[in-house]
Design a protein around this motif. Structure first.
Motif, PDB file in Angstrom:
ATOM      1  N   PHE A  86       0.756  -1.014   0.076  1.00  0.00           N
ATOM      2  CA  PHE A  86       0.065  -0.044   0.112  1.00  0.00           C
ATOM      3  C   PHE A  86       0.979   1.218  -0.133  1.00  0.00           C
ATOM      4  O   PHE A  86       1.685   1.494   0.818  1.00  0.00           O
ATOM      5  N   GLY A  87       0.934   1.899  -1.230  1.00  0.00           N
ATOM      6  CA  GLY A  87       1.895   3.146  -1.391  1.00  0.00           C
ATOM      7  C   GLY A  87       3.224   2.879  -1.873  1.00  0.00           C
ATOM      8  O   GLY A  87       3.474   1.940  -2.239  1.00  0.00           O
ATOM      9  N   VAL A  88       3.438   3.970  -2.544  1.00  0.00           N
ATOM     10  CA  VAL A  88       4.682   4.137  -3.237  1.00  0.00           C
ATOM     11  C   VAL A  88       5.819   3.355  -2.474  1.00  0.00           C
ATOM     12  O   VAL A  88       6.841   2.703  -3.392  1.00  0.00           O
ATOM     13  N   CYS A  89       6.098   3.743  -1.249  1.00  0.00           N
ATOM     14  CA  CYS A  89       7.334   3.138  -0.563  1.00  0.00           C
ATOM     15  C   CYS A  89       7.359   1.541  -0.559  1.00  0.00           C
ATOM     16  O   CYS A  89       8.215   1.029  -0.465  1.00  0.00           O
ATOM     17  N   ALA A  90       5.726   1.138  -0.268  1.00  0.00           N
ATOM     18  CA  ALA A  90       5.957  -0.479  -0.107  1.00  0.00           C
ATOM     19  C   ALA A  90       5.922  -1.091  -1.349  1.00  0.00           C
ATOM     20  O   ALA A  90       6.865  -2.081  -1.567  1.00  0.00           O
ATOM     21  N   VAL A  91       5.523  -0.276  -2.342  1.00  0.00           N
ATOM     22  CA  VAL A  91       5.533  -0.991  -4.040  1.00  0.00           C
ATOM     23  C   VAL A  91       6.800  -1.065  -4.382  1.00  0.00           C
ATOM     24  O   VAL A  91       7.362  -1.900  -5.072  1.00  0.00           O
ATOM     25  N   SER A  92       7.418   0.161  -4.249  1.00  0.00           N
ATOM     26  CA  SER A  92       8.955   0.240  -4.974  1.00  0.00           C
ATOM     27  C   SER A  92      10.191   0.525  -3.809  1.00  0.00           C
ATOM     28  O   SER A  92      11.208   0.770  -4.486  1.00  0.00           O
ATOM     29  N   PRO A 105      11.633  -2.850  -2.823  1.00  0.00           N
ATOM     30  CA  PRO A 105      10.255  -3.093  -2.812  1.00  0.00           C
ATOM     31  C   PRO A 105       9.815  -4.285  -1.986  1.00  0.00           C
ATOM     32  O   PRO A 105      10.590  -4.910  -1.707  1.00  0.00           O
ATOM     33  N   LEU A 106       8.697  -4.300  -1.636  1.00  0.00           N
ATOM     34  CA  LEU A 106       8.111  -5.295  -0.660  1.00  0.00           C
ATOM     35  C   LEU A 106       8.092  -6.559  -1.253  1.00  0.00           C
ATOM     36  O   LEU A 106       8.399  -7.954  -0.649  1.00  0.00           O
ATOM     37  N   ASP A 107       8.076  -6.657  -2.724  1.00  0.00           N
ATOM     38  CA  ASP A 107       7.788  -8.044  -3.578  1.00  0.00           C
ATOM     39  C   ASP A 107       9.085  -8.656  -3.288  1.00  0.00           C
ATOM     40  O   ASP A 107       9.289  -9.861  -3.737  1.00  0.00           O
ATOM     41  N   TYR A 115      -0.890  -4.551  -5.607  1.00  0.00           N
ATOM     42  CA  TYR A 115      -0.345  -3.211  -5.439  1.00  0.00           C
ATOM     43  C   TYR A 115      -1.266  -2.251  -5.470  1.00  0.00           C
ATOM     44  O   TYR A 115      -1.964  -2.104  -6.371  1.00  0.00           O
ATOM     45  N   VAL A 116      -1.253  -1.107  -4.611  1.00  0.00           N
ATOM     46  CA  VAL A 116      -1.963  -0.162  -4.734  1.00  0.00           C
ATOM     47  C   VAL A 116      -1.069   1.084  -4.514  1.00  0.00           C
ATOM     48  O   VAL A 116      -0.173   1.305  -3.520  1.00  0.00           O
ATOM     49  N   LEU A 117      -1.050   1.973  -5.728  1.00  0.00           N
ATOM     50  CA  LEU A 117      -0.338   2.953  -6.090  1.00  0.00           C
ATOM     51  C   LEU A 117      -0.698   4.323  -5.234  1.00  0.00           C
ATOM     52  O   LEU A 117      -1.997   4.468  -5.142  1.00  0.00           O
ATOM     53  N   GLY A 118       0.137   5.319  -4.907  1.00  0.00           N
ATOM     54  CA  GLY A 118      -0.035   6.643  -4.514  1.00  0.00           C
ATOM     55  C   GLY A 118       0.794   7.010  -3.467  1.00  0.00           C
ATOM     56  O   GLY A 118       1.436   6.208  -2.817  1.00  0.00           O
TER      57      GLY A 118
END
Length: 150
Positions: A86-92, A105-107, A115-118
């Motif tokens: 959730f959010g750019v920090c977790a996504v990338s 990234p979390l993955d 993935y929820v961007l923003g």
């Protein structure tokens, strides 16, 4: 004891993991349960233990000192385990991606389903992400149903 995909109830129980975010994502996450969006009326519930959760929602960039604890938290969850970045920090990894203590990234740490961007994501994006989670559960349920019939 493992649960099958069919055992996931219609309501979705979420365990929130804040991995050191700026609290922008957390504010939007909490506002999703306010009177305007009221996710609880849709059956979404926040739980205090990962053992009760269907979905692990992670906000913020994960640093190296949290990796082991996050993996153990994920392992505590019963099957089916779902993860939402959730959010750019977790996504990338956000602005901390190339930091010496950042893990990217979390993955890179856990298998992410949605993935929820923003920065921060709006509550509408969270609702869309939760819809994608439910569709993913239905897809996996149909796959396990097909495998059983073979």
């Amino acid at each position: 004891m493992e649960r099958s995909w069919e055992a996931l109830s219609k309501s979705l129980w979420i365990y929130h993991w804040n991995s050191g975010s700026c609290n922008g994502c957390d504010g939007e996450w909490l506002s999703s349960f306010g009177p305007r969006y009221d996710l609880e009326r849709l059956g979404v519930r926040c739980v205090e233990s990962p053992r009760q959760a269907d979905l692990l929602l992670v906000t913020g960039a994960v640093c190296s000192c949290q990796v082991d604890l996050l993996r153990r938290t994920y392992a505590m969850m019963a099957e089916p385990r779902l993860v939402m970045a959730f959010g750019v920090c977790a996504v990338s990894g956000g602005i901390f991606r190339d930091s010496p203590v950042g893990c990217g990234p979390l993955d890179a740490i856990l298998p992410v389903d949605v993935y929820v961007l923003g920065c921060p994501p709006r509550p509408e994006a969270l609702v869309e992400g939760l819809t994608r989670v439910v569709l993913e559960v239905e897809r996996r349920c149909a796959l396990s149903e097909r495998r059983r019939s073979l």
